[in-house]
Design a protein around this motif. Structure first.
Motif, mmCIF file in Angstrom:
data_model
loop_
_atom_site.group_PDB
_atom_site.id
_atom_site.type_symbol
_atom_site.label_atom_id
_atom_site.label_comp_id
_atom_site.label_asym_id
_atom_site.label_seq_id
_atom_site.Cartn_x
_atom_site.Cartn_y
_atom_site.Cartn_z
ATOM 1 N N THR A 137 -12.009 -8.035 8.140
ATOM 2 C CA THR A 137 -11.203 -7.309 8.813
ATOM 3 C C THR A 137 -11.422 -5.822 8.460
ATOM 4 O OG1 THR A 137 -9.295 -7.431 7.211
ATOM 5 C CG2 THR A 137 -9.543 -9.245 8.779
ATOM 6 N N LEU A 138 -11.234 -4.946 9.324
ATOM 7 C CA LEU A 138 -11.197 -3.462 9.265
ATOM 8 C C LEU A 138 -9.742 -3.193 8.483
ATOM 9 C CD1 LEU A 138 -11.839 -2.456 13.046
ATOM 10 C CD2 LEU A 138 -13.666 -2.530 11.008
ATOM 11 N N LYS A 139 -10.326 -2.185 7.338
ATOM 12 C CA LYS A 139 -8.993 -2.049 6.644
ATOM 13 C C LYS A 139 -8.135 -0.832 7.383
ATOM 14 C CE LYS A 139 -8.734 -0.597 1.726
ATOM 15 N NZ LYS A 139 -9.479 -0.315 0.448
ATOM 16 N N GLU A 140 -7.024 -1.018 7.484
ATOM 17 C CA GLU A 140 -6.214 -0.118 8.370
ATOM 18 C C GLU A 140 -5.293 0.627 7.230
ATOM 19 O OE1 GLU A 140 -3.572 -2.499 10.643
ATOM 20 O OE2 GLU A 140 -5.078 -3.145 11.973
ATOM 21 N N SER A 141 -4.834 1.783 7.781
ATOM 22 C CA SER A 141 -3.907 2.621 7.107
ATOM 23 C C SER A 141 -2.525 2.130 6.844
ATOM 24 C CB SER A 141 -3.878 4.142 7.388
ATOM 25 O OG SER A 141 -3.511 4.143 8.846
ATOM 26 N N ILE A 142 -2.033 1.940 5.820
ATOM 27 C CA ILE A 142 -0.368 1.376 5.698
ATOM 28 C C ILE A 142 0.551 2.414 5.513
ATOM 29 C CG2 ILE A 142 0.981 -0.109 4.218
ATOM 30 C CD1 ILE A 142 -1.600 -1.258 3.194
ATOM 31 N N PRO A 143 1.491 2.358 6.448
ATOM 32 C CA PRO A 143 2.677 3.564 6.514
ATOM 33 C C PRO A 143 3.371 3.398 5.294
ATOM 34 C CG PRO A 143 3.384 1.805 7.852
ATOM 35 C CD PRO A 143 1.867 1.351 7.414
ATOM 36 N N PRO A 144 4.041 4.687 4.956
ATOM 37 C CA PRO A 144 4.728 4.689 3.748
ATOM 38 C C PRO A 144 6.108 3.751 3.771
ATOM 39 C CG PRO A 144 4.555 6.794 4.309
ATOM 40 C CD PRO A 144 3.766 6.101 5.561
ATOM 41 N N ALA A 145 6.434 3.085 2.737
ATOM 42 C CA ALA A 145 7.490 2.341 2.736
ATOM 43 C C ALA A 145 8.385 2.847 1.586
ATOM 44 C CB ALA A 145 6.912 0.869 2.146
ATOM 45 N N SER A 146 9.421 3.735 2.245
ATOM 46 C CA SER A 146 10.398 4.405 1.216
ATOM 47 C C SER A 146 11.398 3.380 0.804
ATOM 48 C CB SER A 146 11.100 5.775 1.761
ATOM 49 O OG SER A 146 11.509 5.255 2.972
ATOM 50 N N SER A 147 11.654 2.366 1.373
ATOM 51 C CA SER A 147 12.910 1.476 1.403
ATOM 52 C C SER A 147 12.605 0.345 0.587
ATOM 53 C CB SER A 147 13.634 1.095 2.846
ATOM 54 O OG SER A 147 12.665 0.635 3.488
ATOM 55 N N SER A 148 11.237 0.058 0.399
ATOM 56 C CA SER A 148 10.789 -1.006 -0.412
ATOM 57 C C SER A 148 11.749 -1.131 -1.896
ATOM 58 C CB SER A 148 9.241 -1.095 -0.797
ATOM 59 O OG SER A 148 8.700 -1.251 0.316
ATOM 60 N N LYS A 154 -4.261 -9.304 10.204
ATOM 61 C CA LYS A 154 -4.813 -9.605 8.769
ATOM 62 C C LYS A 154 -4.900 -8.776 7.764
ATOM 63 C CE LYS A 154 -4.726 -13.674 11.247
ATOM 64 N NZ LYS A 154 -3.479 -14.819 10.927
ATOM 65 N N THR A 155 -4.439 -7.660 7.797
ATOM 66 C CA THR A 155 -4.293 -6.944 6.771
ATOM 67 C C THR A 155 -3.046 -6.675 6.164
ATOM 68 O OG1 THR A 155 -3.596 -4.949 8.207
ATOM 69 C CG2 THR A 155 -5.804 -5.274 8.071
ATOM 70 N N LEU A 156 -2.830 -6.378 4.746
ATOM 71 C CA LEU A 156 -1.805 -6.126 4.053
ATOM 72 C C LEU A 156 -0.801 -5.371 4.656
ATOM 73 C CD1 LEU A 156 -3.093 -5.768 0.383
ATOM 74 C CD2 LEU A 156 -2.478 -7.838 1.469
ATOM 75 N N ALA A 157 0.304 -5.646 4.636
ATOM 76 C CA ALA A 157 1.795 -5.084 5.497
ATOM 77 C C ALA A 157 2.694 -4.601 4.262
ATOM 78 C CB ALA A 157 2.322 -6.294 6.302
ATOM 79 N N VAL A 158 3.336 -3.885 4.787
ATOM 80 C CA VAL A 158 4.359 -3.187 3.965
ATOM 81 C C VAL A 158 5.430 -3.946 3.556
ATOM 82 C CG1 VAL A 158 5.847 -1.289 3.159
ATOM 83 C CG2 VAL A 158 3.806 -0.761 4.332
ATOM 84 N N PRO A 159 5.873 -4.401 2.296
ATOM 85 C CA PRO A 159 6.865 -5.598 1.829
ATOM 86 C C PRO A 159 8.172 -4.736 1.891
ATOM 87 C CG PRO A 159 5.941 -4.961 -0.181
ATOM 88 C CD PRO A 159 4.967 -4.219 0.965
ATOM 89 N N SER A 160 9.294 -5.511 2.322
ATOM 90 C CA SER A 160 10.542 -5.080 1.890
ATOM 91 C C SER A 160 11.173 -5.141 0.539
ATOM 92 C CB SER A 160 11.485 -5.490 3.029
ATOM 93 O OG SER A 160 11.773 -7.219 2.657
ATOM 94 N N ILE A 161 10.542 -6.197 -0.254
ATOM 95 C CA ILE A 161 10.566 -6.558 -1.297
ATOM 96 C C ILE A 161 9.380 -6.897 -2.332
ATOM 97 C CG2 ILE A 161 12.046 -7.959 -3.074
ATOM 98 C CD1 ILE A 161 14.089 -8.388 -0.889
#
Length: 316
Positions: free
Chosen positions: A143-154, A33-40
């Motif tokens: 929710t606990l705030k998680e670190s979000i991995p880089p998204a170089s292809s977004s 339930k945390t924000l995830a990295v989008p593809s677009i």
């Protein structure tokens, strides 16, 4: 996959001072339930306000939340974050994107598109970044705030409806200007592919480099400037795309409401010229792509079809 969906009011100053932009947003969430990295990231810019028509289609698609739902259905991809942006200022019914296009008059009509200072780009980066921070703060309550991995292809897809097309023009102009700046600074032909944020770019350059598509959706003005007709802009964009081995797609979506208006013939003339200039660049190197699509072509021009295009538009 679950999503966070809601309305936000944000200012460029990221504080209590206005003017405020009303943003409808839908962001997909991770299993925790945390924000995830989008593809677009798909960003839709609205046009003038239309109220009291009595037409169910027009009234439904004049609401940002309904627009957001309609846009999400087009992508059929849970990894897309969608944003619907309204102008911060309305003069009566006229949308005035004055922070993004400093040359606009009181009716939101541009005298031209000046890229100096990247006004549209810097405004959009600030607005979306503030939205993400506000959403993360809301989510972190439960929710606990998680670190979000880089998204170089977004990637970023820009959509402008009606007068919202002026913002698209400004962004195209700023991207073309960025390409010339790198060339004139003798930094080599390649423009760095910046991935400076996981959820959304935090720099103007990173944002511009992330754009892969521009969609013009039944754009039109009561003056010239609905479409770009400067050949040098598209030549610079093509050089940028070739040097960086990337494709940029332009979609010109329209209805008879705009393209066949006998009282505003310049709209079609500008559209045809922009299509011609882009087609020339497409033939030269093949890195720019342009697609023209007419909708409701068998119907008489109407306000209903102007909004109905949002329902039937093909973004593929």
């Amino acid at each position: 996959m679950d999503r966070w969906t809601g309305l936000l009011n944000v200012s460029l100053s990221n504080g209590c001072a206005g003017p405020f932009f009303k943003i409808a947003a839908s962001l997909f969430l991770s299993p925790s339930k945390t924000l995830a990295v989008p593809s677009i990231n798909a960003i839709f810019f609205r046009g003038d306000q239309v109220e009291g028509t009595g037409d169910a289609v027009v009234e439904r698609l004049s609401d940002s939340k309904n627009l957001l739902d309609t846009i999400l259905l087009k992508f059929q991809n849970s990894a897309v974050n969608a944003w619907v942006v309204e102008a911060s200022t309305y003069n009566g019914s006229f949308a005035v994107y004055k922070e993004m296009i400093p040359t606009v008059n009181s009716r939101g009509e541009p005298k031209g598109y000046d890229p100096i200072g990247f006004p549209a780009t810097s405004s959009i980066v600030s607005i979306i970044s503030t939205c993400i921070n506000q959403i993360q703060d809301q989510l972190s309550v439960n929710t606990l705030k998680e670190s979000i991995p880089p998204a170089s292809s977004s990637k970023t897809i820009i959509l402008g409806f009606s007068k919202g097309g002026t913002v698209v023009n400004q962004l195209v102009t700023e991207l073309a200007y960025l390409a010339t700046q790198h060339a004139s600074n003798s930094l080599g032909t390649d423009i760095p592919q910046i991935s400076d944020c996981c959820m959304f770019p935090t720099s103007s350059e990173g944002f511009l480099n992330s754009i892969s598509e521009f969609h013009y959706i039944d754009v039109g003005l009561n003056c010239s400037g609905a479409y770009l007709t400067d050949k040098s802009i598209f030549k610079n964009l093509n050089n940028y795309a070739v040097n960086n081995d990337k494709y940029i797609r332009f979609f010109l979506h329209g209805t008879p409401r705009q393209w066949c208006d006998p009282y505003r013939p310049w709209i079609r003339q500008e559209k045809d010229l922009m299509l011609h200039l882009l087609s020339e660049e497409c033939r030269s190197e093949g890195k720019l792509k342009v697609i023209e699509r007419l909708y409701c072509g068998d119907k008489n021009p109407s306000l209903r079809m102007h909004f109905e295009i949002i329902d039937v538009i093909d973004l593929s």
